[in-house]
Design a protein around this motif. Structure first.
Motif, mmCIF file in Angstrom:
data_model
loop_
_atom_site.group_PDB
_atom_site.id
_atom_site.type_symbol
_atom_site.label_atom_id
_atom_site.label_comp_id
_atom_site.label_asym_id
_atom_site.label_seq_id
_atom_site.Cartn_x
_atom_site.Cartn_y
_atom_site.Cartn_z
ATOM 1 N N PHE A 116 6.821 -7.690 -39.875
ATOM 2 C CA PHE A 116 7.695 -6.737 -40.547
ATOM 3 C C PHE A 116 7.030 -5.376 -40.651
ATOM 4 C CE2 PHE A 116 9.294 -10.785 -42.250
ATOM 5 C CZ PHE A 116 10.653 -10.635 -42.008
ATOM 6 N N SER A 117 7.851 -4.339 -40.523
ATOM 7 C CA SER A 117 7.394 -2.966 -40.682
ATOM 8 C C SER A 117 8.434 -2.207 -41.495
ATOM 9 C CB SER A 117 7.225 -2.304 -39.306
ATOM 10 O OG SER A 117 6.808 -0.967 -39.451
ATOM 11 N N CYS A 118 7.992 -1.130 -42.142
ATOM 12 C CA CYS A 118 8.908 -0.253 -42.870
ATOM 13 C C CYS A 118 8.384 1.169 -42.746
ATOM 14 C CB CYS A 118 9.079 -0.703 -44.315
ATOM 15 S SG CYS A 118 7.571 -0.638 -45.304
ATOM 16 N N LYS A 119 8.483 1.954 -43.797
ATOM 17 C CA LYS A 119 7.992 3.335 -43.747
ATOM 18 C C LYS A 119 6.509 3.420 -44.102
ATOM 19 C CE LYS A 119 8.788 7.986 -45.466
ATOM 20 N NZ LYS A 119 9.530 8.859 -46.349
ATOM 21 N N ALA A 120 6.124 2.729 -45.170
ATOM 22 C CA ALA A 120 4.745 2.854 -45.651
ATOM 23 C C ALA A 120 4.085 1.519 -45.980
ATOM 24 C CB ALA A 120 4.717 3.763 -46.884
ATOM 25 N N GLY A 121 4.725 0.410 -45.634
ATOM 26 C CA GLY A 121 4.111 -0.890 -45.869
ATOM 27 C C GLY A 121 4.428 -1.508 -47.208
ATOM 28 N N ILE A 122 5.455 -1.030 -47.884
ATOM 29 C CA ILE A 122 5.824 -1.595 -49.186
ATOM 30 C C ILE A 122 7.022 -2.524 -49.040
ATOM 31 C CG2 ILE A 122 6.620 -1.059 -51.528
ATOM 32 C CD1 ILE A 122 4.962 1.600 -51.179
ATOM 33 N N ARG A 123 8.113 -2.020 -48.454
ATOM 34 C CA ARG A 123 9.293 -2.868 -48.239
ATOM 35 C C ARG A 123 8.995 -4.012 -47.285
ATOM 36 N NH1 ARG A 123 13.522 1.707 -46.703
ATOM 37 N NH2 ARG A 123 11.562 2.729 -46.193
ATOM 38 N N SER A 124 8.091 -3.785 -46.334
ATOM 39 C CA SER A 124 7.765 -4.849 -45.377
ATOM 40 C C SER A 124 7.085 -6.029 -46.071
ATOM 41 C CB SER A 124 6.919 -4.307 -44.231
ATOM 42 O OG SER A 124 5.754 -3.673 -44.708
ATOM 43 N N VAL A 125 6.326 -5.767 -47.116
ATOM 44 C CA VAL A 125 5.713 -6.863 -47.885
ATOM 45 C C VAL A 125 6.815 -7.677 -48.553
ATOM 46 C CG1 VAL A 125 4.290 -7.420 -49.897
ATOM 47 C CG2 VAL A 125 3.494 -5.737 -48.256
ATOM 48 N N SER A 126 7.796 -6.990 -49.133
ATOM 49 C CA SER A 126 8.927 -7.695 -49.756
ATOM 50 C C SER A 126 9.680 -8.524 -48.731
ATOM 51 C CB SER A 126 9.885 -6.696 -50.417
ATOM 52 O OG SER A 126 9.249 -6.017 -51.463
ATOM 53 N N ALA A 127 9.914 -7.945 -47.550
ATOM 54 C CA ALA A 127 10.617 -8.670 -46.484
ATOM 55 C C ALA A 127 9.837 -9.915 -46.085
ATOM 56 C CB ALA A 127 10.828 -7.760 -45.284
ATOM 57 N N ALA A 128 8.524 -9.795 -45.955
ATOM 58 C CA ALA A 128 7.687 -10.939 -45.570
ATOM 59 C C ALA A 128 7.753 -12.030 -46.638
ATOM 60 C CB ALA A 128 6.251 -10.482 -45.340
ATOM 61 N N GLN A 129 7.726 -11.633 -47.898
ATOM 62 C CA GLN A 129 7.814 -12.617 -48.978
ATOM 63 C C GLN A 129 9.176 -13.319 -48.974
ATOM 64 O OE1 GLN A 129 6.743 -9.943 -52.168
ATOM 65 N NE2 GLN A 129 4.578 -10.534 -52.070
ATOM 66 N N LEU A 130 10.235 -12.558 -48.718
ATOM 67 C CA LEU A 130 11.575 -13.152 -48.635
ATOM 68 C C LEU A 130 11.679 -14.101 -47.446
ATOM 69 C CD1 LEU A 130 13.667 -9.988 -49.532
ATOM 70 C CD2 LEU A 130 13.602 -12.121 -50.866
ATOM 71 N N ALA A 131 11.057 -13.748 -46.336
ATOM 72 C CA ALA A 131 11.063 -14.618 -45.153
ATOM 73 C C ALA A 131 10.345 -15.934 -45.464
ATOM 74 C CB ALA A 131 10.420 -13.917 -43.963
ATOM 75 N N LYS A 132 9.237 -15.841 -46.173
ATOM 76 C CA LYS A 132 8.516 -17.063 -46.558
ATOM 77 C C LYS A 132 9.400 -17.936 -47.454
ATOM 78 C CE LYS A 132 3.669 -16.017 -46.053
ATOM 79 N NZ LYS A 132 2.880 -17.233 -45.961
ATOM 80 N N MET A 133 10.141 -17.297 -48.368
ATOM 81 C CA MET A 133 11.044 -18.050 -49.246
ATOM 82 C C MET A 133 12.181 -18.688 -48.446
ATOM 83 S SD MET A 133 10.964 -15.519 -52.615
ATOM 84 C CE MET A 133 12.681 -15.542 -52.755
#
Length: 151
Positions: A116-133
């Motif tokens: 996952f990628s975003c603008k600054a690496g914040i939303r991508s962390v959320s996306a990765a956590q949601l993917a794990k869920m």
């Protein structure tokens, strides 16, 4: 398919990736989430571009909004777009066919590595956590995002 097998094959085929791939575990790890830097992201994108998503085992997803991507351009033509709000609303739990109809690319498979990628690496962390869920086990975050990529 485990990365070690893929890495050996890549090393023999293209000589692009090193067998130990130290950048994956060595960059950063927060709560079991692998965070990668620009160099690692470049190698993953190059791998997909030189082979295919299926052959590489990676799918790179930019979770910025469509307007943001239109403004800066895509990181690379092999990068898919799936804005974070859609992931938060359950896009990764959708039926495969419905997902592809709505977002224009094949839904990630559970045996693929999602980066996952975003603008600054914040939303991508959320996306990765949601993917794990949602049941995905091999997820990564490009911690630099488009700010780093285009700098």
């Amino acid at each position: 398919v485990q990365h070690n097998t893929k890495i050996r094959a890549l090393s023999k085929r293209e000589g692009v990736l090193k067998l130990n791939m130290s950048f994956f575990g060595g960059v950063s790890s927060e709560g079991g989430l692998k965070r990668i830097d620009k160099e690692a992201m470049m190698e993953i994108i190059e791998d997909i571009a030189n082979s295919s998503r299926e052959e590489s085992g990676y799918v790179v997803i930019d979770v910025r909004g469509y307007d943001e991507i239109e403004y800066t351009g895509k990181l690379h033509e092999v990068v898919e777009t799936l804005p974070l709000p859609y992931i938060a609303e359950g896009a990764l739990a959708m039926d495969d066919e419905d997902f592809e109809d709505q977002f224009g690319f094949e839904k990630p498979k559970f045996d693929e590595t999602i980066v996952f990628s975003c603008k600054a690496g914040i939303r991508s962390v959320s996306a990765a956590q949601l993917a794990k869920m949602a049941g995905y086990t091999d997820v990564m975050d490009y911690m630099g995002g488009s700010n780093d990529w285009f700098s």
